[in-house]
Design a protein around this motif. Structure first.
Motif, PDB file in Angstrom:
ATOM      1  N   ALA A   1       0.843  -1.194   0.000  1.00  0.00           N
ATOM      2  CA  ALA A   1       0.000   0.000   0.000  1.00  0.00           C
ATOM      3  C   ALA A   1       0.879   1.245   0.000  1.00  0.00           C
ATOM      4  N   ILE A   2       0.472   2.258  -0.765  1.00  0.00           N
ATOM      5  CA  ILE A   2       1.207   3.513  -0.857  1.00  0.00           C
ATOM      6  C   ILE A   2       0.229   4.676  -0.654  1.00  0.00           C
ATOM      7  N   ILE A   3       0.602   5.629   0.188  1.00  0.00           N
ATOM      8  CA  ILE A   3      -0.163   6.851   0.402  1.00  0.00           C
ATOM      9  C   ILE A   3       0.472   7.985  -0.404  1.00  0.00           C
ATOM     10  N   PHE A   4      -0.366   8.729  -1.138  1.00  0.00           N
ATOM     11  CA  PHE A   4       0.076   9.899  -1.888  1.00  0.00           C
ATOM     12  C   PHE A   4      -0.683  11.138  -1.398  1.00  0.00           C
ATOM     13  N   ASN A   5      -0.041  12.294  -1.524  1.00  0.00           N
ATOM     14  CA  ASN A   5      -0.773  13.531  -1.275  1.00  0.00           C
ATOM     15  C   ASN A   5      -1.433  14.003  -2.577  1.00  0.00           C
ATOM     16  N   ARG A   6      -2.102  15.151  -2.550  1.00  0.00           N
ATOM     17  CA  ARG A   6      -2.871  15.604  -3.702  1.00  0.00           C
ATOM     18  C   ARG A   6      -1.991  15.973  -4.901  1.00  0.00           C
ATOM     19  N   TRP A   7      -0.692  16.154  -4.674  1.00  0.00           N
ATOM     20  CA  TRP A   7       0.238  16.468  -5.751  1.00  0.00           C
ATOM     21  C   TRP A   7       0.952  15.221  -6.300  1.00  0.00           C
ATOM     22  N   GLY A   8       0.548  14.047  -5.794  1.00  0.00           N
ATOM     23  CA  GLY A   8       1.122  12.804  -6.282  1.00  0.00           C
ATOM     24  C   GLY A   8       2.421  12.402  -5.615  1.00  0.00           C
TER      25      GLY A   8
ATOM     26  N   ARG B   1       8.037  11.909   7.347  1.00  0.00           N
ATOM     27  CA  ARG B   1       9.373  12.179   7.855  1.00  0.00           C
ATOM     28  C   ARG B   1       9.331  12.676   9.305  1.00  0.00           C
ATOM     29  N   GLY B   2       8.477  12.020  10.086  1.00  0.00           N
ATOM     30  CA  GLY B   2       8.401  12.307  11.515  1.00  0.00           C
ATOM     31  C   GLY B   2       7.533  13.481  11.908  1.00  0.00           C
ATOM     32  N   LYS B   3       6.932  14.182  10.936  1.00  0.00           N
ATOM     33  CA  LYS B   3       6.087  15.343  11.247  1.00  0.00           C
ATOM     34  C   LYS B   3       4.653  15.084  10.807  1.00  0.00           C
ATOM     35  N   LYS B   4       3.707  15.608  11.564  1.00  0.00           N
ATOM     36  CA  LYS B   4       2.303  15.427  11.240  1.00  0.00           C
ATOM     37  C   LYS B   4       1.966  16.165   9.940  1.00  0.00           C
ATOM     38  N   VAL B   5       1.233  15.498   9.078  1.00  0.00           N
ATOM     39  CA  VAL B   5       0.777  16.151   7.851  1.00  0.00           C
ATOM     40  C   VAL B   5      -0.540  16.867   8.131  1.00  0.00           C
ATOM     41  N   ALA B   6      -0.908  17.771   7.244  1.00  0.00           N
ATOM     42  CA  ALA B   6      -2.135  18.555   7.428  1.00  0.00           C
ATOM     43  C   ALA B   6      -3.373  17.699   7.220  1.00  0.00           C
ATOM     44  N   ASP B   7      -4.456  18.078   7.891  1.00  0.00           N
ATOM     45  CA  ASP B   7      -5.748  17.446   7.622  1.00  0.00           C
ATOM     46  C   ASP B   7      -6.102  17.646   6.151  1.00  0.00           C
TER      47      ASP B   7
END
Length: 231
Positions: free
Chosen positions: A163-170, A188-194
């Motif tokens: 499984a791979i997670i991508f953001n809206r920019w791919g 990379r150890g930091k929370k991503v935005a909602d």
């Protein structure tokens, strides 16, 4: 030739009349790690019914005194073909991983001087067909509920998974290969935005079924059980 004839004859007798007529000296069993991470046991009275992959360590468990010329064989059969083993292991203890759906019988053969055969009652193993569903949202807020994005509980017999997670920019955010694990909402150890992310899953079941799942993943840290309004 005589030895082969005796073996076949004893096998036929065992199939039709059971194994009571043989002087048996073992109490075979198997051990495996269950879904809770605890070692469990199966034997001819208590088999296994569940998901693959399943790795079992089969043990002949002979009594302390038996003829030194004795050797052991493990025969593994498909339930639909009970007279022709698809695998034979020539060892006292052996390990085997079940990766195909279906019902199986595992029999211990005790052989003395190449002539005398004891066939023990079979240990049965039933492997379910595959199931896999990915959720569309999670809430990694530390409340202990739905904090990890992973396959829904109840997935069965998944023998290959990626499984791979991508953001809206791919951009690739996270990747994992165990359906019991998942993404904690960080990069990379930091929370991503909602917001909305995307998951791409390729998997294969023990029954040969292939899964290719693509869907949105809504990351909602502000959502908690207490935020649900009840009428």
């Amino acid at each position: 030739m005589k030895s082969i004839f005796i073996k076949i004859s004893l096998y036929i007798v065992a199939i039709f009349f059971g194994t009571e007529g043989f002087a048996q000296s073992c109490n075979p069993y198997g051990t495996y790690i269950n879904s809770e991470g605890v070692t469990d046991t199966l034997n001819s009275s208590l088999g296994f019914s569940g998901s693959a992959p399943l790795t079992v360590n089969f043990v002949a468990n002979p009594v302390s005194h038996y003829d030194p010329n004795t050797h052991f064989e493990w025969h593994i059969f498909e339930q639909k073909n009970r007279h022709q083993a698809f695998l034979v292991r020539y060892e006292e203890n052996t390990e085997y991983t079940f990766t195909q759906a279906g019902s199986f019988r595992v029999c211990l053969y005790e052989i003395l001087d190449g002539d005398t055969v004891s066939i023990y009652d079979a240990i049965t193993v039933s492997i379910s067909e595959s199931e896999l569903v990915m959720p569309n949202a999670f809430s990694p807020n530390g409340d202990g509920i739905n904090d990890i994005y992973k396959a829904k509980n109840g997935h069965k017999s998944i023998i290959e998974f990626r499984a791979i997670i991508f953001n809206r920019w791919g951009q690739k955010i996270y990747e994992w290969t165990d359906p019991n694990e998942g993404w904690d909402g960080t990069y990379r150890g930091k929370k991503v935005a909602d917001g909305v992310y995307f998951v791409n899953v390729k998997a294969k079941g023990a029954d040969g079924r292939e899964f290719h799942i693509k869907r949105d993943v809504n990351l909602l840290r502000g959502f908690t059980e207490s935020s649900i309004q009840t009428p």
